[in-house]
Scaffold this active site. Structure first.
Site, PDB file in Angstrom:
ATOM      1  N   VAL A  85       0.842  -1.192   0.000  1.00 36.68           N
ATOM      2  CA  VAL A  85       0.000   0.000   0.000  1.00 36.68           C
ATOM      3  C   VAL A  85       0.881   1.248   0.000  1.00 36.68           C
ATOM      4  O   VAL A  85       0.495   2.289  -0.514  1.00 36.68           O
ATOM      5  CB  VAL A  85      -0.967   0.000   1.212  1.00 36.68           C
ATOM      6  CG1 VAL A  85      -0.210   0.083   2.522  1.00 36.68           C
ATOM      7  CG2 VAL A  85      -1.967   1.134   1.104  1.00 36.68           C
ATOM      8  N   ARG A 165      -7.895   4.686   5.942  1.00 33.26           N
ATOM      9  CA  ARG A 165      -8.552   3.370   6.006  1.00 33.26           C
ATOM     10  C   ARG A 165      -8.092   2.575   7.216  1.00 33.26           C
ATOM     11  O   ARG A 165      -8.903   2.009   7.953  1.00 33.26           O
ATOM     12  CB  ARG A 165      -8.254   2.589   4.715  1.00 33.26           C
ATOM     13  CG  ARG A 165      -8.979   3.111   3.491  1.00 33.26           C
ATOM     14  CD  ARG A 165      -8.622   2.291   2.274  1.00 33.26           C
ATOM     15  NE  ARG A 165      -7.225   2.463   1.900  1.00 33.26           N
ATOM     16  CZ  ARG A 165      -6.788   3.279   0.949  1.00 33.26           C
ATOM     17  NH1 ARG A 165      -7.640   3.993   0.275  1.00 33.26           N
ATOM     18  NH2 ARG A 165      -5.501   3.376   0.669  1.00 33.26           N
ATOM     19  N   ARG A 247       5.147   3.763   8.939  1.00 39.65           N
ATOM     20  CA  ARG A 247       6.485   3.648   8.366  1.00 39.65           C
ATOM     21  C   ARG A 247       7.492   4.086   9.430  1.00 39.65           C
ATOM     22  O   ARG A 247       7.237   5.024  10.194  1.00 39.65           O
ATOM     23  CB  ARG A 247       6.643   4.515   7.107  1.00 39.65           C
ATOM     24  CG  ARG A 247       5.981   3.947   5.865  1.00 39.65           C
ATOM     25  CD  ARG A 247       6.678   2.690   5.372  1.00 39.65           C
ATOM     26  NE  ARG A 247       6.128   2.169   4.132  1.00 39.65           N
ATOM     27  CZ  ARG A 247       5.165   1.255   4.052  1.00 39.65           C
ATOM     28  NH1 ARG A 247       4.636   0.770   5.161  1.00 39.65           N
ATOM     29  NH2 ARG A 247       4.738   0.818   2.882  1.00 39.65           N
ATOM     30  N   ASP A 271       5.931  -1.868  14.645  1.00 34.24           N
ATOM     31  CA  ASP A 271       5.959  -2.913  13.611  1.00 34.24           C
ATOM     32  C   ASP A 271       6.819  -2.467  12.444  1.00 34.24           C
ATOM     33  O   ASP A 271       7.040  -3.233  11.508  1.00 34.24           O
ATOM     34  CB  ASP A 271       4.544  -3.239  13.127  1.00 34.24           C
ATOM     35  CG  ASP A 271       4.517  -4.411  12.151  1.00 34.24           C
ATOM     36  OD1 ASP A 271       5.207  -5.421  12.419  1.00 34.24           O
ATOM     37  OD2 ASP A 271       3.822  -4.319  11.120  1.00 34.24           O
ATOM     38  N   HIS A 295       7.769  -5.999  10.887  1.00 31.01           N
ATOM     39  CA  HIS A 295       6.908  -5.501   9.809  1.00 31.01           C
ATOM     40  C   HIS A 295       5.973  -6.603   9.294  1.00 31.01           C
ATOM     41  O   HIS A 295       6.027  -7.000   8.132  1.00 31.01           O
ATOM     42  CB  HIS A 295       7.744  -4.932   8.659  1.00 31.01           C
ATOM     43  CG  HIS A 295       6.959  -3.946   7.820  1.00 31.01           C
ATOM     44  ND1 HIS A 295       7.568  -2.926   7.133  1.00 31.01           N
ATOM     45  CD2 HIS A 295       5.636  -3.819   7.564  1.00 31.01           C
ATOM     46  CE1 HIS A 295       6.662  -2.209   6.473  1.00 31.01           C
ATOM     47  NE2 HIS A 295       5.461  -2.748   6.728  1.00 31.01           N
ATOM     48  N   GLY A 297       2.494  -6.417   9.643  1.00 30.98           N
ATOM     49  CA  GLY A 297       1.138  -5.887   9.677  1.00 30.98           C
ATOM     50  C   GLY A 297       0.154  -6.597   8.776  1.00 30.98           C
ATOM     51  O   GLY A 297      -0.991  -6.845   9.153  1.00 30.98           O
ATOM     52  N   SER A 298       0.573  -6.942   7.578  1.00 32.93           N
ATOM     53  CA  SER A 298      -0.343  -7.582   6.621  1.00 32.93           C
ATOM     54  C   SER A 298      -0.134  -9.088   6.534  1.00 32.93           C
ATOM     55  O   SER A 298      -0.649  -9.734   5.616  1.00 32.93           O
ATOM     56  CB  SER A 298      -0.149  -6.966   5.225  1.00 32.93           C
ATOM     57  OG  SER A 298       1.161  -7.237   4.732  1.00 32.93           O
TER      58      SER A 298
END
Length: 330
Positions: A85, A165, A247, A271, A295, A297-298
């Site tokens: 993203v 979002r 970030r 994260d 990192h 998160g997703s």
């Protein structure tokens, strides 16, 4: 059904991605795929060689796509599709100059990242990594009234930096915990988005001063780079908890370290860091009141698969000269 590209197109994929995304490319007639088939980042030399003469590039947020890469690709490169993203790893000014289209993958990782943000917040404020370690090393001897105490969400004020979002999805998940007030800041007020949480738009300084929990979910821009710095942390409560899943460069990590060591703030959960991965001897990793994740998160199977398919669909649409499912308009 996905339509084949009109003529033979060569694309370079910079990493091993979920099989479903690669299958979309493989099944597109006339699309020749070259891939760096590894979990580890493509070495710079292989990236420059791999992109040479290609019409399309599917990359990750860890790939620095700068002028050198664009020069190596040459004038044939028409489309860059990033499986992320964020797009701060792309030299957008140079890409725009060359008329290259860019696809990205927003929305599909919103829920996973919001879930991780809440998990990280809870792990940090309730000191879960510390507690697990105490069980393992024999520190758990008996029940003690003040041992391993942390901070709860009930009746708290949560400040969200960036009510996009992901920020909205975080607020939606935190609300049932009994949060009393939501504050938010960003480039502009978002009254329609904020109404669901009765969130108040405030300056960054007030958000720092009044929040029990600060959650950073904004994009990295020139305005947000380094915004969480010494001045910001000095305004926070000594009992407050700081969470960043946006970030790493939004935070001045030296200032964060000083705030944690001095007791200016209670704890932090990250994260994202600068750099990534964070060196194992980094001072932040020596602190019990700082929880750092790599990192992730997703990182759910479903989300990463959906991201790979969307990245592939963006790439193919760009190669066909069609509208991308998600194009970054430069």
């Amino acid at each position: 059904m996905r339509r084949a590209v009109s003529r033979a197109m060569a694309v370079f994929v910079t990493r091993r991605i979920p099989a479903e995304g690669l299958r979309v490319l493989a099944e597109a007639g006339g699309c020749r795929v070259q891939q760096w088939d590894s979990e580890e980042p493509v070495p710079r030399a292989q990236l420059l060689a791999g992109v040479s003469g290609k019409q399309g590039l599917l990359c990750l947020l860890s790939d620095r796509i700068d002028r050198e890469v664009l020069d190596a690709a040459g004038p044939s490169l028409k489309v860059i599709s990033t499986m992320s993203v964020g797009f701060d790893h792309l030299a957008l000014d140079e890409i725009k100059k060359r008329g290259i289209r860019v696809g990205y993958t927003p929305d599909v990782l919103t829920d996973a990242t919001a879930e991780l943000s809440v998990a990280l917040l809870l792990a940090t404020c309730r000191r879960l990594p510390e507690a697990v370690e105490q069980v393992k090393n024999g520190g758990w001897t008996t029940w003690k009234p003040l041992w391993m105490c942390g901070y709860g969400l009930s009746n708290s004020t949560v400040g969200i930096i960036g009510l996009g979002r992901i920020g909205q999805a975080v607020a939606r998940r935190l609300k049932p915990f009994g949060v009393k007030n939501f504050l938010y800041t960003g480039s502009r007020p978002k009254p329609e988005s904020a109404a669901e949480f009765q969130a108040e738009f405030v300056p960054l300084t007030r958000l720092a001063e009044e929040s029990d929990f600060v959650v950073v979910t904004c994009a990295l821009t020139p305005d947000t780079q380094g915004m969480c710095n010494k001045d910001f942390f000095s305004r926070m409560k000594k009992t407050s908890v700081f969470i960043n899943t946006s970030r790493g460069a939004v935070v001045n990590q030296e200032d964060l370290y000083d705030a944690l060591v001095s007791g200016q703030i209670a704890a932090a959960g990250l994260d994202v860091t600068t750099p990534e991965p964070l060196p194992t001897d980094h001072p932040l990793l020596s602190l019990k009141n700082c929880v750092i994740l790599p990192h992730v998160g997703s990182a759910t199977y479903a989300t990463r698969t959906t991201m790979s398919v969307l990245a592939a669909d963006n790439l193919l649409a760009g190669l066909r000269g069609e509208r991308m499912p998600h194009e970054l308009l430069l």
